[in-house]
Design a protein around this motif. Structure first.
Motif, mmCIF file in Angstrom:
data_model
loop_
_atom_site.group_PDB
_atom_site.id
_atom_site.type_symbol
_atom_site.label_atom_id
_atom_site.label_comp_id
_atom_site.label_asym_id
_atom_site.label_seq_id
_atom_site.Cartn_x
_atom_site.Cartn_y
_atom_site.Cartn_z
ATOM 1 N N PHE A 142 0.832 -1.203 0.000
ATOM 2 C CA PHE A 142 0.000 0.000 0.000
ATOM 3 C C PHE A 142 0.870 1.258 0.000
ATOM 4 O O PHE A 142 0.610 2.214 -0.739
ATOM 5 C CB PHE A 142 -0.923 -0.003 1.220
ATOM 6 C CG PHE A 142 -1.737 1.253 1.369
ATOM 7 C CD1 PHE A 142 -2.837 1.476 0.550
ATOM 8 C CD2 PHE A 142 -1.404 2.204 2.320
ATOM 9 C CE1 PHE A 142 -3.594 2.628 0.678
ATOM 10 C CE2 PHE A 142 -2.150 3.361 2.456
ATOM 11 C CZ PHE A 142 -3.250 3.574 1.636
ATOM 12 N N ARG A 143 1.911 1.258 0.829
ATOM 13 C CA ARG A 143 2.805 2.408 0.866
ATOM 14 C C ARG A 143 3.478 2.621 -0.481
ATOM 15 O O ARG A 143 3.647 3.753 -0.942
ATOM 16 C CB ARG A 143 3.878 2.196 1.942
ATOM 17 C CG ARG A 143 3.394 2.427 3.363
ATOM 18 C CD ARG A 143 4.574 2.704 4.286
ATOM 19 N NE ARG A 143 4.122 2.869 5.657
ATOM 20 C CZ ARG A 143 4.277 1.984 6.603
ATOM 21 N NH1 ARG A 143 4.845 0.820 6.316
ATOM 22 N NH2 ARG A 143 3.870 2.211 7.835
ATOM 23 N N GLY A 166 6.043 9.647 -5.493
ATOM 24 C CA GLY A 166 7.046 10.659 -5.765
ATOM 25 C C GLY A 166 7.841 10.988 -4.518
ATOM 26 O O GLY A 166 7.629 10.410 -3.454
ATOM 27 N N GLN A 167 8.774 11.932 -4.666
ATOM 28 C CA GLN A 167 9.605 12.354 -3.551
ATOM 29 C C GLN A 167 9.770 13.864 -3.581
ATOM 30 O O GLN A 167 9.648 14.503 -4.635
ATOM 31 C CB GLN A 167 10.986 11.688 -3.613
ATOM 32 C CG GLN A 167 10.973 10.188 -3.374
ATOM 33 C CD GLN A 167 12.362 9.598 -3.434
ATOM 34 O OE1 GLN A 167 13.202 10.027 -4.220
ATOM 35 N NE2 GLN A 167 12.621 8.601 -2.599
ATOM 36 N N ALA A 168 10.051 14.416 -2.433
ATOM 37 C CA ALA A 168 10.311 15.849 -2.327
ATOM 38 C C ALA A 168 11.579 16.051 -1.515
ATOM 39 O O ALA A 168 11.763 15.421 -0.470
ATOM 40 C CB ALA A 168 9.143 16.563 -1.666
ATOM 41 N N LEU A 213 11.548 13.202 1.337
ATOM 42 C CA LEU A 213 10.313 12.680 1.903
ATOM 43 C C LEU A 213 9.427 12.078 0.821
ATOM 44 O O LEU A 213 9.404 12.572 -0.316
ATOM 45 C CB LEU A 213 9.540 13.796 2.617
ATOM 46 C CG LEU A 213 10.297 14.563 3.703
ATOM 47 C CD1 LEU A 213 9.392 15.613 4.322
ATOM 48 C CD2 LEU A 213 10.828 13.615 4.759
ATOM 49 N N PRO A 214 8.681 11.009 1.140
ATOM 50 C CA PRO A 214 7.755 10.411 0.162
ATOM 51 C C PRO A 214 6.567 11.330 -0.076
ATOM 52 O O PRO A 214 6.087 12.004 0.843
ATOM 53 C CB PRO A 214 7.331 9.105 0.830
ATOM 54 C CG PRO A 214 7.474 9.375 2.293
ATOM 55 C CD PRO A 214 8.651 10.294 2.433
ATOM 56 N N VAL A 215 6.083 11.354 -1.309
ATOM 57 C CA VAL A 215 4.967 12.226 -1.679
ATOM 58 C C VAL A 215 3.867 11.386 -2.308
ATOM 59 O O VAL A 215 4.109 10.647 -3.271
ATOM 60 C CB VAL A 215 5.418 13.324 -2.670
ATOM 61 C CG1 VAL A 215 4.217 14.102 -3.186
ATOM 62 C CG2 VAL A 215 6.406 14.258 -1.996
ATOM 63 N N GLU A 216 2.646 11.504 -1.764
ATOM 64 C CA GLU A 216 1.503 10.790 -2.320
ATOM 65 C C GLU A 216 1.034 11.463 -3.596
ATOM 66 O O GLU A 216 0.775 10.818 -4.613
ATOM 67 C CB GLU A 216 0.378 10.750 -1.285
ATOM 68 C CG GLU A 216 -0.885 10.047 -1.770
ATOM 69 C CD GLU A 216 -1.957 10.013 -0.703
ATOM 70 O OE1 GLU A 216 -3.096 9.651 -1.047
ATOM 71 O OE2 GLU A 216 -1.661 10.338 0.455
#
Length: 329
Positions: A232-233, A239-241, A279-282
């Motif tokens: 799910f994650r 994406g990433q930031a 950081l991970p980006v939804e």
């Protein structure tokens, strides 16, 4: 300690039946030679324990033999009383059963262990849901739990997030999971297909059939759930930031972002005390909402599109308040 290990062997054989020396050694995390010595000690103490040789052999207790010995330590007694969370038990229709079981367990404990267990209950309270989460109504939970327990196929009317929202499903339930105050049922629509996760509070109608179902051979509910969470994650964060965070910003991160910082080796402050992190980006929209909530404790460095979107959103908010302030003068 040897005495504790002997009690564990006795209880394992009493609850599981025949077990080989190798199986006992794995369970106790000792050598097979140690198991042989412990079994000899039990036999010498008069325990009716027998060993069968051969491929299908192992140790077993005489049929009908039971012991009232629990072998509970103070810590184990305390832990048992912490496992009974009243809210979920009541939702499953087991509230009275849990209270009765705890009462019987308490009565069976020696006086000193009883006092420790009572102290544990008076000092610790477990409340699983988050602070701002409202408990969803789960009227079909007891019947879903009964179907899981008895191994019965269910027919449900289920509401999902995409169109068509209300669908009919015939499910083979393999297990129930409580996560952050919300109940999920792990079920498969076909025995040949992998199971999926369904929110129990989104079940609008349910019929328990007489058709039997069993989980696939080797199915492990806990392992399946962990894998489902990881999948799910992976689908959620596409994406990433790259960001800079103030010391206070690091402490204000949500759980997933904090985990991402930790996975990167932990905060690595720059000369001004700020920290760079990926950081991970939804989605850009979710990132804007999350990062604007951190105010001046975060600076987005990239990707450029996200930095521009946040800057434009912040400028629009500032302009809106500027207009309102001018009108009030």
């Amino acid at each position: 300690m040897k005495s504790s290990r002997l009690v564990t062997i006795l209880l394992l054989l009493q609850t599981r039946g025949r077990m080989t020396a190798a199986a006992l050694a794995r369970e106790l995390e000792v050598s097979v030679r140690t198991v042989y010595r412990d079994v000899d000690a039990l036999a010498a103490a008069g325990i009716p324990l027998y060993g069968d040789a051969g491929h299908r052999g192992g140790y077993r207790l005489l049929d009908g033999y039971r012991t009232r010995l629990t072998g509970l330590s103070s810590t184990e007694a305390e832990a048992l009383f912490l496992t009974g969370i009243p809210g979920p038990a009541a939702e499953l229709g087991l509230g009275r059963a849990l209270s009765a079981a705890q009462l019987k367990l308490r009565a069976a404990l020696p006086r000193e262990l009883r006092a420790q267990a009572d102290l544990m209950r008076s000092r610790f309270h477990l409340d699983a849901p988050g602070w701002y989460a409202r408990n969803a109504e789960v009227p079909f939970l007891p019947r879903v739990a009964d179907a899981v327990w008895r191994g019965r196929v269910v027919e449900v009317r289920y509401r999902r997030w995409k169109e068509p929202t209300d669908v009919e499903r015939r499910l083979r339930p393999y297990g129930l999971v409580l996560k952050a105050g919300r109940w999920y049922v792990v079920a498969a629509s076909d025995p040949e297909r992998p199971p999926r996760t369904y929110r129990v509070d989104q079940i609008l109608g349910l019929t328990v059939t007489d058709e039997e179902c069993v989980p696939p051979a080797g199915f492990d509910l806990a392992a399946h759930w962990e894998q489902a969470r990881e999948d799910f994650r992976a689908r959620l964060y596409r994406g990433q930031a790259e960001v800079r965070l103030s010391p206070r910003g690091v402490t204000r991160l949500n759980a997933d972002d904090a985990a991402a910082v930790a996975a990167g080796g932990g905060p690595d402050p720059e000369r001004d005390g700020w920290t760079r992190a990926v950081l991970p980006v939804e989605s850009p929209e979710h990132a804007v909402a999350a990062y604007l909530a951190l105010g001046t404790d975060i600076e987005v460095l990239g990707p450029p599109e996200l930095r521009t979107l946040i800057a434009d959103t912040a400028a629009a908010v500032a302009a809106q308040y500027a207009v309102r302030s001018a009108g009030q003068r």
